[in-house]
Design a protein around this motif. Structure first.
Motif, PDB file in Angstrom:
ATOM      1  N   ASP A 203       0.918  -1.094  -0.143  1.00 15.80           N
ATOM      2  CA  ASP A 203      -0.462  -0.084   0.141  1.00 15.80           C
ATOM      3  C   ASP A 203       1.111   1.279   0.054  1.00 15.80           C
ATOM      4  O   ASP A 203       0.499   2.311  -0.976  1.00 15.80           O
ATOM      5  N   VAL A 214      -5.631  -0.561  -1.996  1.00 15.85           N
ATOM      6  CA  VAL A 214      -6.369  -1.243  -1.551  1.00 15.85           C
ATOM      7  C   VAL A 214      -6.304  -1.434  -0.120  1.00 15.85           C
ATOM      8  O   VAL A 214      -7.735  -2.581   0.124  1.00 15.85           O
ATOM      9  N   THR A 307      -5.891  -8.626   2.357  1.00 19.64           N
ATOM     10  CA  THR A 307      -6.780  -7.465   2.122  1.00 19.64           C
ATOM     11  C   THR A 307      -7.369  -7.729   2.412  1.00 19.64           C
ATOM     12  O   THR A 307      -8.396  -8.417   3.324  1.00 19.64           O
ATOM     13  N   ALA A 313      -4.581  -9.902  -4.232  1.00 23.53           N
ATOM     14  CA  ALA A 313      -5.021  -8.350  -4.766  1.00 23.53           C
ATOM     15  C   ALA A 313      -4.097  -9.062  -6.295  1.00 23.53           C
ATOM     16  O   ALA A 313      -2.909  -9.395  -6.011  1.00 23.53           O
ATOM     17  N   ALA A 317      -4.168  -1.514 -11.645  1.00 22.38           N
ATOM     18  CA  ALA A 317      -4.845  -0.246 -11.060  1.00 22.38           C
ATOM     19  C   ALA A 317      -6.291  -0.281 -11.454  1.00 22.38           C
ATOM     20  O   ALA A 317      -5.396   0.185 -13.190  1.00 22.38           O
ATOM     21  N   TRP A 325      -0.707  -4.371  -9.534  1.00 21.26           N
ATOM     22  CA  TRP A 325      -1.022  -5.174  -8.281  1.00 21.26           C
ATOM     23  C   TRP A 325      -0.351  -6.781  -8.329  1.00 21.26           C
ATOM     24  O   TRP A 325      -1.143  -7.396  -8.593  1.00 21.26           O
ATOM     25  N   ASP A 364      -9.116  -9.137  -9.244  1.00 23.62           N
ATOM     26  CA  ASP A 364      -8.670  -7.950  -9.212  1.00 23.62           C
ATOM     27  C   ASP A 364      -9.292  -6.162  -8.111  1.00 23.62           C
ATOM     28  O   ASP A 364      -9.689  -6.932  -7.770  1.00 23.62           O
ATOM     29  N   PRO A 365      -7.483  -6.177  -8.544  1.00 26.90           N
ATOM     30  CA  PRO A 365      -7.460  -4.961  -7.478  1.00 26.90           C
ATOM     31  C   PRO A 365      -8.560  -4.075  -7.486  1.00 26.90           C
ATOM     32  O   PRO A 365      -8.883  -3.212  -6.670  1.00 26.90           O
ATOM     33  N   ARG A 366      -8.918  -4.071  -8.865  1.00 29.05           N
ATOM     34  CA  ARG A 366     -10.350  -2.954  -8.975  1.00 29.05           C
ATOM     35  C   ARG A 366     -11.465  -3.333  -7.934  1.00 29.05           C
ATOM     36  O   ARG A 366     -12.933  -1.895  -7.649  1.00 29.05           O
ATOM     37  N   PHE A 368     -11.804  -3.394  -5.105  1.00 26.71           N
ATOM     38  CA  PHE A 368     -11.414  -2.601  -3.031  1.00 26.71           C
ATOM     39  C   PHE A 368     -11.431  -0.954  -4.232  1.00 26.71           C
ATOM     40  O   PHE A 368     -12.159  -0.143  -2.950  1.00 26.71           O
TER      41      PHE A 368
END
Ligand SMILES: Cc1cc2nc3c(=O)[nH]c(=O)nc-3n(C[C@H](O)[C@H](O)[C@H](O)COP(=O)(O)OP(=O)(O)OC[C@H]3O[C@@H](n4cnc5c(N)ncnc54)[C@H](O)[C@@H]3O)c2cc1C
Length: 377
Positions: A203, A214, A307, A313, A317, A325, A364-366, A368
């Motif tokens: 982060d 995230v 997470t 993740a 991004a 990520w 998918d980190p999206r 968050f």
């Protein structure tokens, strides 16, 4: 420092395994803050591969990683990446229902044997008489973390990639579609794609690049080692775990290790064991087994980083171009690293998707980002 196609920040198992796979297709450099790889979480784990960790998604990633550990690609390593060690989950009478539920869940991934009190004691004579039920996976693996890290590094180098140690990233900016990265020592390099594999610090690394974090939570876990009672058959002992997350222990280099399975929230740091958790490990060991922990031989702590939904993740991004990520592997980052690296390869280079039961959407980190932007939150 060279200017590769892909810059990976973090030389733990996540960064090195992803770098090794990516280096088959592109020039890759790994920047590691410490003097050596695996100094943080990857060098401090319990080094197991088994299915009693995490949930269905983590188990699917573990299952997909297993064949790599059993049969590494040629040239990867000269030594085995692990050896067989049974995992025994033991239960008291009042924990029987929980054991039944776990057996049904894990039975989808591994062939389990059910044990009665006699079977439990035959496999693990150290347990007290109140351990009357058990399930055992005879095919679990004790990993060699060093061999895994070095194998990935070897593969990275064989493909022309590079590792730079003592290279803590302190600034990241984007100029004309290229990431510009500067390290603590003043060195600079650039690359079209950055992979953020900075473990507990991921982060913070994202913030350096102006990317929204995230919401990672590092949690400290402690391990102690101590002498086994004389005559303990250490070469045959399993990795033994209680049904609730209270205690695990296993043989370790001629002794025993144990963890109270602590999960103490922590800032990213060089984690050190706290006296309370050290004492708790010894207390729980004496509570569940006949072992007297009279002298603690060694102790260490490491961070397991989660997470908000406890799933890793992995993906680009949503709020910055070509910032990838790779974080939040929690307590299973070693055992899932081959599958996760193949997933990174697929998402960045476009190779076939490697894990049938896991989708890109799951990681998918999206997810968050969307949560953070939701008007109800
Ligand atoms: C006690 C314990 C028991 C565990 N047991 C198991 C187990 O049995 N099985 C299992 O699969 N997993 C286990 N784990 C979890 C596993 O160790 C982790 O999931 C895994 O090591 C995470 O790997 P990583 O590469 O993301 O993190 P790390 O190994 O921490 O690597 C991240 C790296 O990034 C570097 N870095 C950070 N910031 C920067 C920067 N600004 N610039 C450059 N580099 C930077 C750090 O120095 C570090 O080396 C355990 C963990 C602990 C602590």
């Amino acid at each position: 420092m060279n200017n590769p196609d892909i810059l990976v920040i973090g030389g733990g198992i996540a960064g090195l395994s992803a770098a090794a796979d990516l280096s088959k297709h592109a020039s890759v450099t790994v920047l590691e803050a410490e003097e050596q790889v695996g100094f943080h979480s990857s060098g401090r784990s319990a080094t197991m591969l088994h299915y009693f960790l995490g949930d269905r998604l983590v188990r699917a990633l573990t299952l997909a990683s297993r064949s790599f550990v059993e049969e590494p690609p040629s040239g990867f390593t000269d030594v085995p990446l692990g050896h067989s060690m049974p995992v025994l989950i033991h239960a008291r009478e009042d924990e029987r229902e929980a054991l039944d539920a776990l057996e049904a869940e894990i039975g989808l991934f591994a062939k389990l044997e059910r044990l009665d009190s006699r079977g439990v004691r035959a496999l693990c004579p150290l347990l007290k008489d109140d351990a009357v039920h058990g399930i055992v996976d005879h095919n679990a693996i004790r990993l060699d973390a060093h061999a895994l890290l070095q194998g990935n590094l070897r593969q990275l180098r064989a493909n022309g990639g590079a590792l730079v140690t003592s290279a803590r990233t302190v600034s990241i900016s984007r100029d004309s579609g290229i990431w510009q990265v500067r390290t603590e020592t003043g060195d600079a390099c650039s690359a079209p794609i950055v992979v953020n594999a900075a473990g507990s610090w991921a982060d913070r690394v994202a913030r350096l690049a102006g990317v929204q974090p995230v919401g990672l939570e590092p949690r400290r876990r402690t391990i102690i080692t101590f002498d086994a009672p004389p005559g303990t058959p250490l070469d045959r002992l399993p990795f033994a775990k209680t049904i609730p997350d209270e205690l695990y222990f296993a043989p370790e280099s001629g002794r025993l290790f144990a963890s109270p399975m602590d999960e103490v929230p922590s800032d990213p740091c060089d984690a050190q064991p706290d006296e309370y958790e050290v004492a708790l490990a010894a207390y729980r060991m004496e509570e569940r087994t006949t072992v007297k922990v009279t002298r603690i031989h060694s102790r260490w702590a490491g961070l397991r980083t989660f997470t908000p939904d406890n799933h890793p993740a992995a993906g680009f991004a949503g709020d910055a171009e070509d910032f990838f990520w790779l974080a939040g592997q929690g307590g299973s980052g070693l055992q899932t690293s081959p599958a996760m690296a193949a997933i990174v390869e697929s998402l960045i280079v476009g190779t076939d998707w490697p894990v049938a039961d896991v989708s890109a959407h799951d990681l998918d980190p999206r997810r968050f980002l969307a949560e953070a932007h939701s008007p109800t939150k």
